[in-house]
Design an enzyme around this catalytic site. Structure first.
Site, PDB file in Angstrom:
ATOM      1  N   CYS A  46      -5.456   5.010  21.087  1.00 53.74           N
ATOM      2  CA  CYS A  46      -6.038   4.435  19.865  1.00 53.74           C
ATOM      3  C   CYS A  46      -5.894   5.425  18.709  1.00 53.74           C
ATOM      4  O   CYS A  46      -6.305   6.576  18.799  1.00 53.74           O
ATOM      5  CB  CYS A  46      -7.513   4.104  20.109  1.00 53.74           C
ATOM      6  SG  CYS A  46      -8.395   3.677  18.599  1.00 53.74           S
TER       7      CYS A  46
ATOM      8  N   CYS B 117      -9.275   6.853  17.530  1.00 54.81           N
ATOM      9  CA  CYS B 117      -9.816   7.802  18.511  1.00 54.81           C
ATOM     10  C   CYS B 117      -9.095   9.147  18.382  1.00 54.81           C
ATOM     11  O   CYS B 117      -9.725  10.208  18.474  1.00 54.81           O
ATOM     12  CB  CYS B 117      -9.684   7.258  19.936  1.00 54.81           C
ATOM     13  SG  CYS B 117     -10.908   5.994  20.361  1.00 54.81           S
TER      14      CYS B 117
ATOM     15  N   ASP C 111      -8.759   6.595   3.583  1.00 54.90           N
ATOM     16  CA  ASP C 111      -7.691   5.684   4.006  1.00 54.90           C
ATOM     17  C   ASP C 111      -6.351   6.230   3.514  1.00 54.90           C
ATOM     18  O   ASP C 111      -6.236   6.681   2.371  1.00 54.90           O
ATOM     19  CB  ASP C 111      -7.941   4.280   3.449  1.00 54.90           C
ATOM     20  CG  ASP C 111      -7.098   3.233   4.157  1.00 54.90           C
ATOM     21  OD1 ASP C 111      -7.655   2.394   4.881  1.00 54.90           O
ATOM     22  OD2 ASP C 111      -5.853   3.254   3.976  1.00 54.90           O
TER      23      ASP C 111
ATOM     24  N   HIS D 202     -15.407   4.097  21.074  1.00 51.68           N
ATOM     25  CA  HIS D 202     -14.390   3.080  20.831  1.00 51.68           C
ATOM     26  C   HIS D 202     -14.908   1.678  21.162  1.00 51.68           C
ATOM     27  O   HIS D 202     -15.238   1.390  22.309  1.00 51.68           O
ATOM     28  CB  HIS D 202     -13.130   3.355  21.665  1.00 51.68           C
ATOM     29  CG  HIS D 202     -12.077   2.311  21.457  1.00 51.68           C
ATOM     30  ND1 HIS D 202     -11.061   2.452  20.543  1.00 51.68           N
ATOM     31  CD2 HIS D 202     -11.928   1.081  22.004  1.00 51.68           C
ATOM     32  CE1 HIS D 202     -10.321   1.360  20.545  1.00 51.68           C
ATOM     33  NE2 HIS D 202     -10.816   0.518  21.434  1.00 51.68           N
TER      34      HIS D 202
ATOM     35  N   ASN E  64     -12.605  -5.821   8.784  1.00 53.32           N
ATOM     36  CA  ASN E  64     -11.713  -6.881   9.250  1.00 53.32           C
ATOM     37  C   ASN E  64     -11.853  -7.015  10.765  1.00 53.32           C
ATOM     38  O   ASN E  64     -11.927  -6.011  11.484  1.00 53.32           O
ATOM     39  CB  ASN E  64     -10.265  -6.560   8.870  1.00 53.32           C
ATOM     40  CG  ASN E  64     -10.054  -6.612   7.371  1.00 53.32           C
ATOM     41  OD1 ASN E  64     -10.601  -7.474   6.691  1.00 53.32           O
ATOM     42  ND2 ASN E  64      -9.270  -5.680   6.845  1.00 53.32           N
TER      43      ASN E  64
ATOM     44  N   HIS F 286      -9.910  -0.479  16.343  1.00 53.94           N
ATOM     45  CA  HIS F 286     -11.082   0.374  16.549  1.00 53.94           C
ATOM     46  C   HIS F 286     -12.008   0.034  15.380  1.00 53.94           C
ATOM     47  O   HIS F 286     -11.596   0.172  14.212  1.00 53.94           O
ATOM     48  CB  HIS F 286     -10.687   1.859  16.554  1.00 53.94           C
ATOM     49  CG  HIS F 286     -11.820   2.827  16.759  1.00 53.94           C
ATOM     50  ND1 HIS F 286     -11.788   3.837  17.728  1.00 53.94           N
ATOM     51  CD2 HIS F 286     -12.998   2.974  16.114  1.00 53.94           C
ATOM     52  CE1 HIS F 286     -12.911   4.536  17.668  1.00 53.94           C
ATOM     53  NE2 HIS F 286     -13.667   4.030  16.690  1.00 53.94           N
TER      54      HIS F 286
ATOM     55  N   HIS G 126     -14.008  -0.404  12.271  1.00 58.15           N
ATOM     56  CA  HIS G 126     -14.094   0.440  11.078  1.00 58.15           C
ATOM     57  C   HIS G 126     -14.610  -0.376   9.904  1.00 58.15           C
ATOM     58  O   HIS G 126     -14.382  -1.576   9.809  1.00 58.15           O
ATOM     59  CB  HIS G 126     -12.749   1.087  10.731  1.00 58.15           C
ATOM     60  CG  HIS G 126     -11.602   0.125  10.645  1.00 58.15           C
ATOM     61  ND1 HIS G 126     -10.985  -0.379  11.769  1.00 58.15           N
ATOM     62  CD2 HIS G 126     -10.961  -0.430   9.576  1.00 58.15           C
ATOM     63  CE1 HIS G 126     -10.005  -1.195  11.398  1.00 58.15           C
ATOM     64  NE2 HIS G 126      -9.970  -1.253  10.073  1.00 58.15           N
TER      65      HIS G 126
HETATM   66  P1  AMP Z   1      -7.473  -2.823   8.933  1.00 61.00           P
HETATM   67  O1  AMP Z   1      -6.216  -3.466   8.416  1.00 61.00           O
HETATM   68  O2  AMP Z   1      -8.731  -3.434   8.427  1.00 61.00           O
HETATM   69  O3  AMP Z   1      -7.421  -2.704  10.439  1.00 61.00           O
HETATM   70  O4  AMP Z   1      -7.499  -1.365   8.328  1.00 61.00           O
HETATM   71  C1  AMP Z   1      -6.806  -0.295   8.873  1.00 61.00           C
HETATM   72  C2  AMP Z   1      -6.697   0.745   7.797  1.00 61.00           C
HETATM   73  O5  AMP Z   1      -6.313   1.957   8.404  1.00 61.00           O
HETATM   74  C3  AMP Z   1      -5.674   0.425   6.713  1.00 61.00           C
HETATM   75  O6  AMP Z   1      -6.320   0.358   5.442  1.00 61.00           O
HETATM   76  C4  AMP Z   1      -4.698   1.605   6.796  1.00 61.00           C
HETATM   77  O7  AMP Z   1      -4.231   2.029   5.534  1.00 61.00           O
HETATM   78  C5  AMP Z   1      -5.544   2.671   7.467  1.00 61.00           C
HETATM   79  N1  AMP Z   1      -4.795   3.678   8.207  1.00 61.00           N
HETATM   80  C6  AMP Z   1      -3.777   3.479   9.079  1.00 61.00           C
HETATM   81  N2  AMP Z   1      -3.362   4.661   9.593  1.00 61.00           N
HETATM   82  C7  AMP Z   1      -4.150   5.623   9.023  1.00 61.00           C
HETATM   83  C8  AMP Z   1      -4.199   7.048   9.109  1.00 61.00           C
HETATM   84  N3  AMP Z   1      -3.372   7.741   9.915  1.00 61.00           N
HETATM   85  N4  AMP Z   1      -5.099   7.704   8.366  1.00 61.00           N
HETATM   86  C9  AMP Z   1      -5.953   7.031   7.538  1.00 61.00           C
HETATM   87  N5  AMP Z   1      -5.950   5.687   7.409  1.00 61.00           N
HETATM   88  C10 AMP Z   1      -5.043   4.989   8.129  1.00 61.00           C
HETATM   89 ZN    ZN Z   2     -10.506   3.996  19.343  1.00 59.90          ZN
END
Ligand code: AMP
Ligand code: ZN
Length: 114
Positions: free
Chosen positions: A4, A7, A30, A46, A87, A98, A100
């Protein structure tokens, strides 16, 4: 969970810009901000999404919301307000499974959310 992304970020195996951490919660910027302020708040345990939030304790759930409050009230660019989004599932375009909470702000946002 082994494979993940979030994680791995919590464990420090993948770099992130941390903005908050306590025993139960981790928060980081983000990587692809959609507003001037865009931070993700995640429980350290998780679970895939709000659909599985019953696998967290009430303490862990409360810790996420209290972290959001702490981050938001200490950030001057959010003095005018902020938006929280979590989401959940394919129709909501969840891309990382995971749980958020997005904290979005630092600008006047659209009235419509979808
Ligand atoms: P969601 O689409 O609601 O699942 O949001 C996932 C979020 O994770 C998106 O806004 C991505 O830009 C963000 N994301 C993906 N990879 C990373 C990362 N390595 N570091 C920080 N944010 C990330
Ligand atoms: Zn996780």
């Amino acid at each position: 969970m082994d494979n993940c992304l979030f994680c791995k970020i919590i464990k420090g195996e993948i770099p992130s810009t941390k903005v908050f951490e306590n025993d139960q919660v981790f928060a980081f910027k983000d990587i692809n901000p959609q507003t001037p302020f865009h931070v993700l708040v995640v429980p350290k345990k998780h679970v895939s999404s709000v659909a599985e939030i019953d696998q967290l304790s009430n303490d862990e759930i409360a810790a996420c919301l209290l972290a959001i409050r702490q981050i938001a009230t200490s950030e001057s660019s959010l003095s005018g307000g902020f938006r929280i989004i979590s989401n959940c599932g394919v129709d909501a375009c969840q891309s990382v499974p995971h749980l958020h909470f997005h904290i979005l702000g630092g600008t006047r946002m659209a009235e419509r959310m979808a």
